[in-house]
Design a protein around this motif. Structure first.
Motif, PDB file in Angstrom:
ATOM      1  N   MET A  19       0.871  -1.167   0.000  1.00 21.52           N
ATOM      2  CA  MET A  19       0.000   0.000   0.000  1.00 21.52           C
ATOM      3  C   MET A  19       0.907   1.216   0.000  1.00 21.52           C
ATOM      4  O   MET A  19       1.763   1.358   0.879  1.00 21.52           O
ATOM      5  N   ALA A  20       0.741   2.076  -0.983  1.00 21.43           N
ATOM      6  CA  ALA A  20       1.626   3.237  -1.100  1.00 21.43           C
ATOM      7  C   ALA A  20       0.817   4.475  -1.432  1.00 21.43           C
ATOM      8  O   ALA A  20      -0.079   4.439  -2.270  1.00 21.43           O
ATOM      9  N   ASN A  21       1.156   5.551  -0.757  1.00 24.47           N
ATOM     10  CA  ASN A  21       0.578   6.840  -1.113  1.00 24.47           C
ATOM     11  C   ASN A  21       1.414   7.468  -2.219  1.00 24.47           C
ATOM     12  O   ASN A  21       2.645   7.390  -2.189  1.00 24.47           O
ATOM     13  N   PRO A  22       0.781   8.101  -3.195  1.00 19.51           N
ATOM     14  CA  PRO A  22       1.566   8.812  -4.220  1.00 19.51           C
ATOM     15  C   PRO A  22       2.249  10.025  -3.597  1.00 19.51           C
ATOM     16  O   PRO A  22       1.944  10.418  -2.458  1.00 19.51           O
ATOM     17  N   LEU A  23       3.183  10.598  -4.318  1.00 16.18           N
ATOM     18  CA  LEU A  23       3.823  11.814  -3.843  1.00 16.18           C
ATOM     19  C   LEU A  23       2.776  12.879  -3.571  1.00 16.18           C
ATOM     20  O   LEU A  23       1.888  13.121  -4.385  1.00 16.18           O
ATOM     21  N   ARG A  24       2.879  13.511  -2.401  1.00 21.84           N
ATOM     22  CA  ARG A  24       1.971  14.593  -2.045  1.00 21.84           C
ATOM     23  C   ARG A  24       2.789  15.799  -1.599  1.00 21.84           C
ATOM     24  O   ARG A  24       3.883  15.643  -1.051  1.00 21.84           O
ATOM     25  N   TYR A  25       2.248  16.965  -1.853  1.00 23.13           N
ATOM     26  CA  TYR A  25       2.941  18.199  -1.481  1.00 23.13           C
ATOM     27  C   TYR A  25       2.036  19.035  -0.575  1.00 23.13           C
ATOM     28  O   TYR A  25       0.878  19.302  -0.910  1.00 23.13           O
ATOM     29  N   PHE A  26       2.574  19.430   0.567  1.00 27.71           N
ATOM     30  CA  PHE A  26       1.848  20.267   1.517  1.00 27.71           C
ATOM     31  C   PHE A  26       2.626  21.551   1.737  1.00 27.71           C
ATOM     32  O   PHE A  26       3.818  21.512   2.061  1.00 27.71           O
ATOM     33  N   THR A  27       1.967  22.656   1.562  1.00 23.34           N
ATOM     34  CA  THR A  27       2.586  23.959   1.822  1.00 23.34           C
ATOM     35  C   THR A  27       1.968  24.550   3.078  1.00 23.34           C
ATOM     36  O   THR A  27       0.748  24.677   3.185  1.00 23.34           O
ATOM     37  N   SER A  28       2.816  24.878   4.036  1.00 19.10           N
ATOM     38  CA  SER A  28       2.348  25.521   5.255  1.00 19.10           C
ATOM     39  C   SER A  28       2.829  26.971   5.263  1.00 19.10           C
ATOM     40  O   SER A  28       3.850  27.311   4.660  1.00 19.10           O
ATOM     41  N   TYR A  29       2.067  27.810   5.942  1.00 20.52           N
ATOM     42  CA  TYR A  29       2.417  29.224   6.009  1.00 20.52           C
ATOM     43  C   TYR A  29       1.764  29.850   7.243  1.00 20.52           C
ATOM     44  O   TYR A  29       0.896  29.226   7.890  1.00 20.52           O
ATOM     45  N   GLU A  30       2.197  31.045   7.558  1.00 21.29           N
ATOM     46  CA  GLU A  30       1.637  31.759   8.698  1.00 21.29           C
ATOM     47  C   GLU A  30       0.906  33.004   8.210  1.00 21.29           C
ATOM     48  O   GLU A  30       1.412  33.743   7.355  1.00 21.29           O
ATOM     49  N   LEU A  31      -0.286  33.207   8.733  1.00 24.62           N
ATOM     50  CA  LEU A  31      -1.089  34.375   8.364  1.00 24.62           C
ATOM     51  C   LEU A  31      -1.801  34.887   9.609  1.00 24.62           C
ATOM     52  O   LEU A  31      -2.540  34.139  10.262  1.00 24.62           O
ATOM     53  N   ASN A  32      -1.539  36.139   9.945  1.00 27.45           N
ATOM     54  CA  ASN A  32      -2.140  36.762  11.127  1.00 27.45           C
ATOM     55  C   ASN A  32      -1.900  35.937  12.393  1.00 27.45           C
ATOM     56  O   ASN A  32      -2.786  35.755  13.235  1.00 27.45           O
ATOM     57  N   GLY A  33      -0.690  35.402  12.491  1.00 28.55           N
ATOM     58  CA  GLY A  33      -0.310  34.651  13.687  1.00 28.55           C
ATOM     59  C   GLY A  33      -0.793  33.224  13.731  1.00 28.55           C
ATOM     60  O   GLY A  33      -0.511  32.500  14.697  1.00 28.55           O
ATOM     61  N   GLU A  34      -1.512  32.742  12.688  1.00 34.23           N
ATOM     62  CA  GLU A  34      -2.009  31.370  12.658  1.00 34.23           C
ATOM     63  C   GLU A  34      -1.279  30.565  11.591  1.00 34.23           C
ATOM     64  O   GLU A  34      -0.995  31.077  10.504  1.00 34.23           O
ATOM     65  N   ALA A  68       0.068  30.845  -6.760  1.00 32.73           N
ATOM     66  CA  ALA A  68      -1.269  31.335  -7.096  1.00 32.73           C
ATOM     67  C   ALA A  68      -2.275  31.130  -5.965  1.00 32.73           C
ATOM     68  O   ALA A  68      -3.355  31.716  -5.975  1.00 32.73           O
ATOM     69  N   GLN A  69      -1.921  30.288  -4.968  1.00 32.76           N
ATOM     70  CA  GLN A  69      -2.880  29.954  -3.922  1.00 32.76           C
ATOM     71  C   GLN A  69      -2.614  30.644  -2.591  1.00 32.76           C
ATOM     72  O   GLN A  69      -3.515  30.744  -1.760  1.00 32.76           O
ATOM     73  N   LEU A  70      -1.396  31.108  -2.368  1.00 27.74           N
ATOM     74  CA  LEU A  70      -1.077  31.733  -1.098  1.00 27.74           C
ATOM     75  C   LEU A  70      -1.777  33.090  -0.963  1.00 27.74           C
ATOM     76  O   LEU A  70      -1.779  33.887  -1.895  1.00 27.74           O
ATOM     77  N   PRO A  71      -2.357  33.365   0.180  1.00 30.20           N
ATOM     78  CA  PRO A  71      -3.006  34.661   0.381  1.00 30.20           C
ATOM     79  C   PRO A  71      -1.956  35.764   0.573  1.00 30.20           C
ATOM     80  O   PRO A  71      -0.820  35.506   0.948  1.00 30.20           O
ATOM     81  N   ALA A  72      -2.368  36.982   0.309  1.00 30.77           N
ATOM     82  CA  ALA A  72      -1.477  38.120   0.521  1.00 30.77           C
ATOM     83  C   ALA A  72      -1.100  38.208   1.994  1.00 30.77           C
ATOM     84  O   ALA A  72      -1.931  37.988   2.880  1.00 30.77           O
ATOM     85  N   GLY A  73       0.158  38.486   2.264  1.00 33.35           N
ATOM     86  CA  GLY A  73       0.625  38.605   3.640  1.00 33.35           C
ATOM     87  C   GLY A  73       1.109  37.316   4.257  1.00 33.35           C
ATOM     88  O   GLY A  73       1.511  37.301   5.433  1.00 33.35           O
ATOM     89  N   ALA A  74       1.094  36.195   3.504  1.00 29.60           N
ATOM     90  CA  ALA A  74       1.560  34.919   4.036  1.00 29.60           C
ATOM     91  C   ALA A  74       3.071  34.967   4.285  1.00 29.60           C
ATOM     92  O   ALA A  74       3.830  35.476   3.471  1.00 29.60           O
ATOM     93  N   THR A  75       3.485  34.444   5.435  1.00 31.14           N
ATOM     94  CA  THR A  75       4.905  34.400   5.783  1.00 31.14           C
ATOM     95  C   THR A  75       5.292  32.994   6.215  1.00 31.14           C
ATOM     96  O   THR A  75       4.435  32.116   6.391  1.00 31.14           O
ATOM     97  N   LYS A  76       6.596  32.785   6.404  1.00 26.85           N
ATOM     98  CA  LYS A  76       7.136  31.490   6.850  1.00 26.85           C
ATOM     99  C   LYS A  76       6.581  30.350   5.989  1.00 26.85           C
ATOM    100  O   LYS A  76       6.091  29.331   6.492  1.00 26.85           O
ATOM    101  N   VAL A  77       6.672  30.528   4.687  1.00 29.44           N
ATOM    102  CA  VAL A  77       6.127  29.553   3.725  1.00 29.44           C
ATOM    103  C   VAL A  77       7.105  28.403   3.554  1.00 29.44           C
ATOM    104  O   VAL A  77       8.304  28.611   3.362  1.00 29.44           O
ATOM    105  N   GLU A  78       6.590  27.193   3.607  1.00 29.80           N
ATOM    106  CA  GLU A  78       7.433  26.004   3.445  1.00 29.80           C
ATOM    107  C   GLU A  78       6.622  24.889   2.789  1.00 29.80           C
ATOM    108  O   GLU A  78       5.489  24.616   3.184  1.00 29.80           O
TER     109      GLU A  78
END
Length: 266
Positions: free
Chosen positions: A99-114, A127-137
């Motif tokens: 049983m194998a999961n295909p490659l997946r990509y998750f982008t995390s970021y911080e917005l207004n302290g969350e 194209a998906q990140l909201p304006a003001g997003a920081t600490k994107v990974e």
């Protein structure tokens, strides 16, 4: 207990991805002597080795035949504590259940302290990140869960490395692992031995032992982990690898595998 003289040990704690519920596949038989035999395959996500806890969907369960071809497994049942599949093995040779999961990509970021997350690689996230997003990974993730079953003569096609992601190779064929004999495992990342893979070795019967007998390990500079099983029975390897990367699609990579195998009487 396992012989610790042969172990490549690490005092570091294993990662959260391994210490959480572990998904494992356990065939009813690892070695058979009759063609066209049926086996039952149990699958569960659990905290204790081979003690079922949560049933899982088996839609991605595949059987790789000795010639390397993949077949869907369709006779499946999902229960509350465990799931089960019936699988027929037509001819001689070694099969891989996976049983194998295909490659997946998750982008995390911080917005207004969350801290927030979206499913996107580095190219898609712009194209998906909201304006003001920081600490994107962005993290690339994949997991595999597998076991080998051999009918009569062992074969090597489905045991060979595929050269993609985290894989395990060995100096001993999975059908030939014997108690009191050293077993050397090599953990490979994209086809090359990988140092720093962290994991846990455990074996059946934890529910009936005061000491679970688990061994935490970290692969050495050659990607190796060696041990000498003292007991016949079923064993489980859980392992994961995480590292910073610099690709067009991700900032980090995280891979995990679980591998169940049988140790025969000497």
């Amino acid at each position: 207990m396992l012989k610790k003289a042969a172990l490549v040990m690490s005092a570091l704690c294993i990662s959260a991805s391994v210490s959480a519920h572990t998904l494992w596949l356990v065939p009813s038989h690892y070695v058979l002597s009759k063609q066209d035999s049926w086996i039952a395959v149990d699958a569960s996500a659990a905290n204790m080795t081979f003690v079922p806890d949560k049933g899982i969907g088996l839609n991605s369960l595949k059987l790789y035949t000795p010639d390397g071809k993949a077949q869907d497994v369709t006779t499946v049942y999902q229960g509350k504590r465990k799931s089960m599949a019936d699988v027929q093995l037509a001819g001689d040779g070694t099969y891989r259940l996976e049983m194998a999961n295909p490659l997946r990509y998750f982008t995390s970021y911080e917005l207004n302290g969350e801290r927030k997350r979206l499913m996107a690689n580095k190219q898609e996230r712009t194209a998906q990140l909201p304006a003001g997003a920081t600490k994107v990974e962005t993290v690339q993730m994949r997991s595999r869960n597998f076991a080998y079953v051999t009918v009569n003569s062992p074969s090597d096609t489905v045991v060979k490395l595929q050269g993609s992601g985290l894989e395990i190779s060995s100096n001993t064929h999975p059908a030939d692992v014997v108690a009191e004999e050293n077993l050397q495992l090599v953990f490979n990342m994209d086809g090359k031995p990988q140092a720093g893979v962290k994991g846990t070795l455990s074996y059946e019967g934890e529910l009936y032992r005061n000491d679970a007998g688990r061994v935490e390990f970290e692969t050495d500079s050659k990607g190796q982990f060696s041990f000498t099983p003292q007991h016949a029975g079923r064993y489980l390897i859980e392992a994961s690898y995480s590292a910073d990367t610099a690709t067009a699609l991700a900032d980090k990579v995280r891979e995990s595998v679980t591998f169940t195998f049988e140790v025969a009487l000497p």
